[in-house]
Design a protein around this motif. Structure first.
Motif, mmCIF file in Angstrom:
data_model
loop_
_atom_site.group_PDB
_atom_site.id
_atom_site.type_symbol
_atom_site.label_atom_id
_atom_site.label_comp_id
_atom_site.label_asym_id
_atom_site.label_seq_id
_atom_site.Cartn_x
_atom_site.Cartn_y
_atom_site.Cartn_z
ATOM 1 N N GLY A 96 0.869 -1.376 0.104
ATOM 2 C CA GLY A 96 -0.016 -0.045 -0.050
ATOM 3 C C GLY A 96 0.791 1.217 -0.025
ATOM 4 O O GLY A 96 0.667 2.053 -0.819
ATOM 5 N N THR A 97 1.816 1.162 0.855
ATOM 6 C CA THR A 97 2.884 2.556 0.794
ATOM 7 C C THR A 97 3.458 2.720 -0.434
ATOM 8 O O THR A 97 3.626 3.832 -1.070
ATOM 9 N N ARG A 98 3.913 1.375 -1.048
ATOM 10 C CA ARG A 98 4.399 1.509 -2.414
ATOM 11 C C ARG A 98 3.520 2.289 -3.369
ATOM 12 O O ARG A 98 3.791 3.093 -4.423
ATOM 13 N N THR A 99 2.374 1.644 -3.388
ATOM 14 C CA THR A 99 1.272 2.207 -4.305
ATOM 15 C C THR A 99 1.094 3.780 -4.147
ATOM 16 O O THR A 99 0.940 4.430 -5.167
ATOM 17 N N VAL A 100 1.101 4.308 -2.885
ATOM 18 C CA VAL A 100 0.942 5.653 -2.590
ATOM 19 C C VAL A 100 2.108 6.458 -3.252
ATOM 20 O O VAL A 100 1.897 7.490 -4.224
ATOM 21 N N ARG A 101 3.360 5.988 -2.870
ATOM 22 C CA ARG A 101 4.582 6.486 -3.391
ATOM 23 C C ARG A 101 4.736 6.557 -4.747
ATOM 24 O O ARG A 101 5.131 7.425 -5.426
ATOM 25 N N ALA A 102 4.196 5.437 -5.612
ATOM 26 C CA ALA A 102 4.100 5.412 -7.135
ATOM 27 C C ALA A 102 3.152 6.467 -7.645
ATOM 28 O O ALA A 102 3.519 7.169 -8.711
ATOM 29 N N LEU A 106 7.125 8.736 -7.128
ATOM 30 C CA LEU A 106 8.803 8.450 -6.337
ATOM 31 C C LEU A 106 8.999 7.049 -6.544
ATOM 32 O O LEU A 106 10.140 6.730 -6.182
ATOM 33 N N VAL A 107 8.386 6.333 -7.252
ATOM 34 C CA VAL A 107 8.570 4.958 -7.590
ATOM 35 C C VAL A 107 8.971 4.575 -9.088
ATOM 36 O O VAL A 107 8.047 5.035 -10.005
ATOM 37 N N THR A 108 9.993 4.188 -9.362
ATOM 38 C CA THR A 108 10.418 3.824 -10.719
ATOM 39 C C THR A 108 10.480 2.301 -10.939
ATOM 40 O O THR A 108 10.468 1.780 -12.115
ATOM 41 N N GLN A 109 10.479 1.595 -9.815
ATOM 42 C CA GLN A 109 10.256 0.002 -9.923
ATOM 43 C C GLN A 109 9.261 -0.646 -10.188
ATOM 44 O O GLN A 109 8.129 -0.250 -9.545
ATOM 45 N N ALA A 208 20.094 4.290 -7.838
ATOM 46 C CA ALA A 208 18.861 4.499 -7.036
ATOM 47 C C ALA A 208 17.763 4.678 -8.103
ATOM 48 O O ALA A 208 16.787 4.238 -7.655
ATOM 49 N N SER A 209 18.032 5.027 -9.332
ATOM 50 C CA SER A 209 16.948 5.509 -10.175
ATOM 51 C C SER A 209 16.107 4.341 -10.731
ATOM 52 O O SER A 209 15.212 4.368 -11.152
ATOM 53 N N ARG A 210 16.773 2.948 -10.238
ATOM 54 C CA ARG A 210 16.129 1.778 -10.701
ATOM 55 C C ARG A 210 14.878 1.469 -9.802
ATOM 56 O O ARG A 210 13.849 0.772 -9.892
ATOM 57 N N ARG A 211 14.769 2.267 -8.641
ATOM 58 C CA ARG A 211 13.668 1.921 -7.709
ATOM 59 C C ARG A 211 12.906 3.402 -7.458
ATOM 60 O O ARG A 211 11.823 3.358 -7.265
ATOM 61 N N TYR A 231 23.393 9.266 -5.020
ATOM 62 C CA TYR A 231 22.242 8.540 -5.863
ATOM 63 C C TYR A 231 22.622 9.117 -7.378
ATOM 64 O O TYR A 231 22.727 10.320 -7.330
ATOM 65 N N ASP A 232 22.442 8.198 -8.118
ATOM 66 C CA ASP A 232 22.338 8.918 -9.526
ATOM 67 C C ASP A 232 21.230 9.856 -9.696
ATOM 68 O O ASP A 232 21.327 10.922 -10.722
ATOM 69 N N THR A 233 20.019 9.702 -9.052
ATOM 70 C CA THR A 233 19.081 10.680 -9.323
ATOM 71 C C THR A 233 19.571 12.181 -8.756
ATOM 72 O O THR A 233 19.186 13.146 -9.440
ATOM 73 N N LEU A 234 20.329 12.281 -7.478
ATOM 74 C CA LEU A 234 20.900 13.498 -7.279
ATOM 75 C C LEU A 234 21.653 14.069 -8.384
ATOM 76 O O LEU A 234 21.487 15.377 -8.549
#
Length: 393
Positions: A96-102, A106-109, A208-211, A231-234
């Protein structure tokens, strides 16, 4: 350090965050917190149910019976069952937390990668929990009343060992690291560490961008293994100067020996927790409620797990308070190292917006669960530092 903690949260420029940015952070917090709190409550409730009733003892006996019913089968089977059940009841809330973040970007995985990570986490937990359970009950078998004395020392040593081994064994399980290519940024980060008197072996980039799209950096390892990790995102989002500010904060943790001191405090806390478990685990009313004969009985395993969970929950707010003070000190170190309050504020703003942070959360949630000061408090502290510096000059 202390003056960075006493700045009112509302001491910031209204332009720091737009109304939409504030609303977005609040919306994520309101959507995410119920899932996180429910996971904690349900997990603790299950642990207490198994530990304070004969249900846990029955589980240990049943699972041990599947593997022959020996003492070792009950210990290992019972420990595995507790870990698996605990992970299973928390899994829907994690999803559920992952669904919210997606939903907030915030979620790329994908779900497949998320499931693989969950299995990796489960495997690591079992690899640690099963030998520990076997060693624990070997000690209780030798001395049901005083087992906690050697166990407390072993827990302290294990805490220290895990702190050293984490960057070498655990981090590579979840991320791939590659050396940062030579260039101005790498040279600037190494020069920053040298100016701070911190020896760094290398600068690495984590995939980190994988996730996630979240931004972060940290300094990992000790001595010859110490490295700056970004992080590569940073690197793809922040300006080079903002990356330097993030790393300067992380160097503050090294400069103030936060990891060694935290490890020492963690080792002491682990020893004290085991001692308390030893005292509570020999209390006959608890043993009777759990359906165990004594602390050496493998059926006492759910009781010890329940007591450990309660101690962990009770100590959580104190640990968060200590963490916030440490983070505030690292912020101040970054400001003193770089002298750049303006870019520090820009960096805090970028991190908060990219991570969809609630920049000014309810104080009770901050006190109970936050490991870092809120973004508005960190920005206000940076401006207070600049005013104090300018007044001296």
């Amino acid at each position: 350090m202390d003056e960075t903690l006493d700045v009112p949260a509302d001491d910031f420029t209204p332009d720091d965050f737009t109304p939409d940015e504030r609303a977005r952070g609040r919306a994520l917090r309101r959507a995410q917190v119920p899932w996180a709190l429910a996971a904690r409550v349900v997990g603790l409730a299950l642990t207490l149910l198994l530990g304070l009733t004969p249900a846990g003892a029955g589980l240990v006996s049943a699972v041990g019976g599947w593997f022959g019913g020996s003492w070792a089968a009950e210990v290992l089977g019972g420990a595995a069952a507790l870990v698996l059940l605990g992970q299973a009841v928390r899994l829907p809330f994690a999803a559920g937390t992952r669904t919210v973040r997606a939903r907030f970007g915030l979620v790329t995985q994908g779900w497949g990668g998320w499931a693989v990570d969950a299995l990796r986490s489960l495997g690591l937990t079992l690899a640690l929990a099963l030998p520990l359970a076997l060693a624990l009950f070997a000690l209780t078998g030798r001395s049901p009343q005083r087992w906690w004395l050697p166990a407390a020392g072993a827990a302290a040593l294990l805490t220290v060992a895990l702190s050293f081994l984490h960057p070498l064994l655990i981090e590579p399980v979840f991320n791939r690291f590659s050396p940062m290519p030579g260039g101005e940024l790498r040279s600037a980060l190494l020069a920053l560490a040298e100016r701070d008197g911190v020896r760094v072996r290398d600068v690495l980039v984590a995939d980190a961008s994988r996730r996630t799209t979240a931004l972060n950096a940290y300094v990992s390892g000790f001595g010859a293994t110490r490295r700056i990790v970004a992080y590569d995102t940073l690197l793809s989002t922040a300006t080079p100067r903002e990356v330097e500010l993030v790393v300067a904060h992380e160097l503050g943790h090294v400069k103030h020996r936060d990891v060694p001191v935290g490890t020492a405090l963690g080792a002491l806390g682990a020893a004290v927790a085991v001692a308390l478990l030893g005292l509570l685990g020999t209390w006959h009313p608890l043993l009777e409620a759990a359906g165990a004969a004594d602390a050496a009985d493998p059926r006492a395993l759910p009781l010890l797990a329940a007591l450990a969970s309660v101690l962990g929950a009770l100590s959580g707010p104190a640990q968060c308070a200590v963490s916030r003070r440490i983070e505030a000190r690292a912020d101040r170190h970054a400001l003193e190292l770089t002298g750049d309050a303006e870019q520090f504020v820009a960096m805090q703003r970028r991190l908060a917006v990219a991570n969809v942070a609630d920049v000014d959360p309810p104080r009770v949630l901050e006190l109970l669960f936050a490991t870092h000061p809120s973004a508005t408090r960190r920005i206000a502290a940076a401006r207070a530092w600049r005013i104090a510096r300018d007044s001296v000059v």
